[in-house]
Write an enzyme that holds these catalytic residues in place. Sequence first.
Site, PDB file in Angstrom:
ATOM      1  N   HIS A 105     -20.744  25.881  -2.154  1.00 23.15           N
ATOM      2  CA  HIS A 105     -20.445  25.836  -3.585  1.00 23.15           C
ATOM      3  C   HIS A 105     -21.731  25.656  -4.382  1.00 23.15           C
ATOM      4  O   HIS A 105     -22.142  24.527  -4.651  1.00 23.15           O
ATOM      5  CB  HIS A 105     -19.482  24.681  -3.865  1.00 23.15           C
ATOM      6  N   HIS A 342     -18.308  29.269  -8.214  1.00 23.72           N
ATOM      7  CA  HIS A 342     -17.838  27.941  -7.785  1.00 23.72           C
ATOM      8  C   HIS A 342     -17.965  27.751  -6.279  1.00 23.72           C
ATOM      9  O   HIS A 342     -18.583  26.797  -5.827  1.00 23.72           O
ATOM     10  CB  HIS A 342     -16.384  27.732  -8.215  1.00 23.72           C
ATOM     11  N   ARG A 436       6.996  -9.670   7.098  1.00 22.93           N
ATOM     12  CA  ARG A 436       6.225  -9.662   5.836  1.00 22.93           C
ATOM     13  C   ARG A 436       5.838 -11.090   5.444  1.00 22.93           C
ATOM     14  O   ARG A 436       4.762 -11.319   4.909  1.00 22.93           O
ATOM     15  CB  ARG A 436       7.006  -8.975   4.711  1.00 22.93           C
ATOM     16  N   GLU A 490      -0.336   3.476  -6.043  1.00 24.52           N
ATOM     17  CA  GLU A 490      -0.611   3.410  -4.610  1.00 24.52           C
ATOM     18  C   GLU A 490      -1.819   4.254  -4.221  1.00 24.52           C
ATOM     19  O   GLU A 490      -2.637   3.835  -3.400  1.00 24.52           O
ATOM     20  CB  GLU A 490       0.618   3.868  -3.815  1.00 24.52           C
ATOM     21  N   HIS A 553      13.866   4.839  -0.178  1.00 27.12           N
ATOM     22  CA  HIS A 553      12.986   3.706   0.114  1.00 27.12           C
ATOM     23  C   HIS A 553      12.860   3.416   1.613  1.00 27.12           C
ATOM     24  O   HIS A 553      12.119   2.515   1.990  1.00 27.12           O
ATOM     25  CB  HIS A 553      13.493   2.456  -0.608  1.00 27.12           C
TER      26      HIS A 553
END
Lengths: 743, 743
Positions: A105, A342, A436, A490, A553
């Site tokens: 590039h 590019h 946990r 996250e 979830h």
Amino acid sequence: MASSSSITISPATLSRSSTCLHGSTQKLHPATNSLSLPKFSGLKSINTATANVSRRRIPIITRLPVRASAVETLQKTTDTTLVEKSVNTIRFLAIDAVEKANSGHPGLPMGCAPMGHILYDEVMRYNPKNPKWFNRDRFVLSAGHGCMLQYALLHLAGYDSVKEEDLKSFRQWGSKTPGHPENFETLGVEVTTGPLGQGVANAVGLALAEKHLAARYNKPDCEVVDHYTYVILGDGCQMEGIANEASSLAAHWGLGKLIAFYDDNHISIDGDTEISFSESVDARFEALGWHVIWVKNGNTGYDEIRAAIKEAKAVKDRPTLIKVTTTIGYGSPNKANSYSVHGSALGAKEVEATRKSLGWPYEPFHVPEDVKKHWSCHVPDGAALEAEWNAKFAEYEKKYPEEAAELKTIISGELPAGWEKALPTYTPESPADATRNLSQQNLNALAKVLPGLLGGSADLASSNMTLLKMFGDFQKNTPEERNLRFGVREHSMGAICNGIACHTPGLIPYCATFFVFTDYMRAAMRISALCEARVIYVMTHDSIGLGEDGPTHQPIEHLASFRAMPNILMLRPADGNETAGAYKVAVLNRKRPSVLALSRQKLAQLAGTSMEGVEKGGYIISDNSASNKPDVILIGTGSELEIAAKAAEELRKEGKAVRVVSFVSWELFDEQSEDYKESVLPTAVTARVSIEAGSTFGWEKIVGAKGKAIGIDGFGASAPAGKIYKEFGITAEAVVAAAKEVS
Amino acid sequence: MASSSSITISPATLSRSSTCLHGSTQKLHPATNSLSLPKFSGLKSINTATANVSRRRIPIITRLPVRASAVETLQKTTDTTLVEKSVNTIRFLAIDAVEKANSGHPGLPMGCAPMGHILYDEVMRYNPKNPKWFNRDRFVLSAGHGCMLQYALLHLAGYDSVKEEDLKSFRQWGSKTPGHPENFETLGVEVTTGPLGQGVANAVGLALAEKHLAARYNKPDCEVVDHYTYVILGDGCQMEGIANEASSLAAHWGLGKLIAFYDDNHISIDGDTEISFSESVDARFEALGWHVIWVKNGNTGYDEIRAAIKEAKAVKDRPTLIKVTTTIGYGSPNKANSYSVHGSALGAKEVEATRKSLGWPYEPFHVPEDVKKHWSCHVPDGAALEAEWNAKFAEYEKKYPEEAAELKTIISGELPAGWEKALPTYTPESPADATRNLSQQNLNALAKVLPGLLGGSADLASSNMTLLKMFGDFQKNTPEERNLRFGVREHSMGAICNGIACHTPGLIPYCATFFVFTDYMRAAMRISALCEARVIYVMTHDSIGLGEDGPTHQPIEHLASFRAMPNILMLRPADGNETAGAYKVAVLNRKRPSVLALSRQKLAQLAGTSMEGVEKGGYIISDNSASNKPDVILIGTGSELEIAAKAAEELRKEGKAVRVVSFVSWELFDEQSEDYKESVLPTAVTARVSIEAGSTFGWEKIVGAKGKAIGIDGFGASAPAGKIYKEFGITAEAVVAAAKEVS
């Protein structure tokens, strides 16, 4: 809230020394007047004709001493002709390397060479012969595809990692100059970039680390942590969500020593950015809380760039975005300002045309003598900078021996002797608990003995159980604290932790969310693995055991997906001892990240589990067979190890010889000797049943064609956890039945 | 570029009918004067005392006919007492359901009930008895955890999917009311949300679909596509990078009929959003190009909400963000405005206190008669709306039979007869080509016969080869075109495609990037799989075969990671016929997404490959054994099938009976009969060698304990592709050697 900026360029700013640091000395001419540009809020409508900054050079020769403070821009440079020659050297090293590789590039290095030159030649403080010097300024090329820019700069600055032959072997097998910057290949590269947006988030992590360590260790009379973090990002980075996340946090945290250069060249791979990117980046960054400066002529406006950096350094309470408008492929008569420059070599004809256009009569890879001579100062200057810092640190050590000792372990990465004794231990009589929660006990125990441990959650601290109770929150005005609050971000959380881990060997970042949401941050986690960053991923709610939140979830394929990823440890502890073992492993593995999958639900403390077992990845927790030949082997991980143990009890009541194996980490087990593996999973015993509340994908390897893998190969469901376990057949009864079937 | 907004509320806006649509008629009072709020740019500094909007109700009773145009807000309502009663009904249905489940999120429904009420009772156009009516307004609850809001609204509006017993079985096994909204469980739910930020991107896809279909099929005298898309998103969604990506695109595309409600309640799970979220969301959205309105009193400011919606509809050239400041858990005396009401049941005592505080004397799940009566209009009104639209469509069909026929196939999802004949076929004599190029041939062939096919790339169109050559770009002013330009925004690209796919059964979105960057969009891809969205993921540069870009760009574990994911087809075609077969499978699988892994490098057209073979997932491409008992079976996928075929030639020269199997899709092979599987991979033949330029994780299942899997279990490298293949041992020689070893 609203911020506006004006670029004020004083003659002092414009004055430059004609030589290197070790050149002749004269007094710096004081600023006498200033020249103001219009207010930033009117940026888009500035008439460039009227906004032209006078670039008249004021012929005052200055010589600045090596200064310990990184607060001010080093005001040194040489005459513009030499600067331009140096900038063109950078451009042609990039052009030539890409041409030789016929791959790469060239566009970004050609456009960003001026800012690259100013950063590495005039602004940044580093020591080429010790690229790991602790107090160096950090530089990140977030637009990693433009890596020839960085390689050229490292080469000119005198880094041993990028010699002429390395430039000539750009993108070739075994070279130190791979297709994107890789910190594990090339000394002087801080982080691994290329996947867009990651680098700017890494830079936020680097700047966070500096701010944190400075707050903890600097003394009013002795500042031993004091550097800037610079990053170049392009339009592509700006479009990525992760960049917005990280930039929002950078402003929230007030990372005043983070200076980002936005290479505003209006071109991305598909063409003009107008086809998909019409937002106002400046205004967005102002909304996020950044200081924003626009350098309108990034191609030749050296003084504009210098002034912008000076202004950025003067703004100490928030990060600065310097939007530098450049021409991609600057200098190429037929390809500049187009997507064709590019990501492809220019081609011999266009290289020739570019040589003509920029007046470059040299052979490929040639560095003119005067340019070489000019850059040669950085080796002695860098040594001087480090020596000066060493002296300062020696003074610090005398005055503050305890702090110095602690900081030294962070700098070296050496773990305090006996640190692992802090890890809690459990017996089968210890109360049942969710892993946990057990994880939080470990984190809090470790924080006392590991001064480099810091981290937090993506807005789930109270669910992930990640708060360090003895510390407050790392915030803009309390940067000495060790609880990080990432918000619901996250992806940037992972990449910020990569930056923290890459800042200094003794920093051990951890970060947390629900296991299923590793999907949001997987690109950052893969970079952790690739760049050998010791990040601890604390991933709770690791199965259908989370219950009512339902299939969106509930992770299913996630264990398998990380087991398949190279150089990352996937650990799924079953109880307290295994959780402690998982943390021990995570801390000891300096060159790979760990993912801890932890339960939301309570789990019994099991007989036979151990930290030592975890270190082997798979091990026997109970066995009532006489020899190494049980009737059946039951294999479980995490919350399902308890189920395997219960099934074993049932089967033993019926007279079966049953072995129960905890298979907490496939990677660690794979690394054991063949003998050890045979002692746990003897080839002769094909009657094997595995149980894990996740995809069975991959388990065939462990249970074999004659064994049976109990798991879940569809999505989960919304209901109380116990009900889902039962409906999905993740039960002791199912294990017993399967064991009878296979044995 | 800079946008500012003033809220202007006229008496006309404030006037409301006292009954349902079918109530008494009076003429709408014309606007006579207006009341202006300060300019938006001063938003943050507005003195709320002076900015208070008069909420004096003007007692004019209006009756509006059912209107076909969705452009204006339906101005109907009833007296405030009844509105408040309805709003409290929504609040308590949510409170009671969460309480009964002892699990869930009451805070958002309690805060958002007013906007929910206004949307479903006064603004949105839908038919409860036909939730799939094509021209309905779409609603997305991006903050999916607050799903009881939507369930309560669907219940009140008369949807059969949410009866009282469904509310009572909230979050229970087998219920229609899972813990987060799931379109595949609950009619009336458009998309599956919960993972934050996804919903707003889905909404962008829904709005894009509307704008696109409207541009293609509406006629000046007959607009058959004409609806709004509404979305509610919270602070959590706003922090996610995907939301910024999608919002940037929404403005770029000028999605004027997208109206987003930002539930600005300042609370997320970890507490006050101030701990991690201090940016100016309003200013950021203005920077992105949205129209922004602030409703300061979202708790009881019904008229403010109404006025904002009216204003939003008047702004047609860009989407509108209505920031609605609410109190999370509004009405709960002790828990409102705190994180404790976000994700847990209130508890019996606090429920009681909330009943008292809001004056709610009813039993749990009670809907007062007057509220019930009021909402009962939506079933007949909805039927009338649909009937009116049907009449309009009949008229359209008469005038524009061709367009109508095409639109009908898009609405029904019926594939045109013989569509698959458009797929190209190849012979071994066809020129070698990269499967990414062959993919483009397929896409362009399909676009001619599938009117619902549209898509594009995340700024890699020229690398992914995804341009439809006969169409232009879908842009703000050319929305009838079918090439989408997502910019470098992989994550929102996936979620936008989910929205497109969920909009209308016959829309078939495809999207593209490098295969390794599925890591950026995995969360959206998982939702495709879960919500049964037929999205075609065109993933090129699928291995080390991409060469010089190096390990950041080379997928290793990605094939395994998708094979482990439920309900998604992972296809890795080897040549032209297999690429065509992959597209056939992808189009035919209406209820699952497909991932096509495609090569950058040229591949030979192989003898024996076929579309029919692809449909079986794994099949024999060549075999020189006499019976179903070859000496060895060589198994390859994608670019390595050619290598397996070459190795077979070598082995056959040495007299071996060798079978070559293409294993293009594990999922499809798994679904075949045992007989078929046995005919391809006979149990008796344990001499098996697989070759794939990716992780060997999972391959044990196919090759067995006695077989050998050739692959790459570390990261890749930066070098020319051929060199990497050789260095990593992905060669015919390695296959020959392994075959000899195992047979």
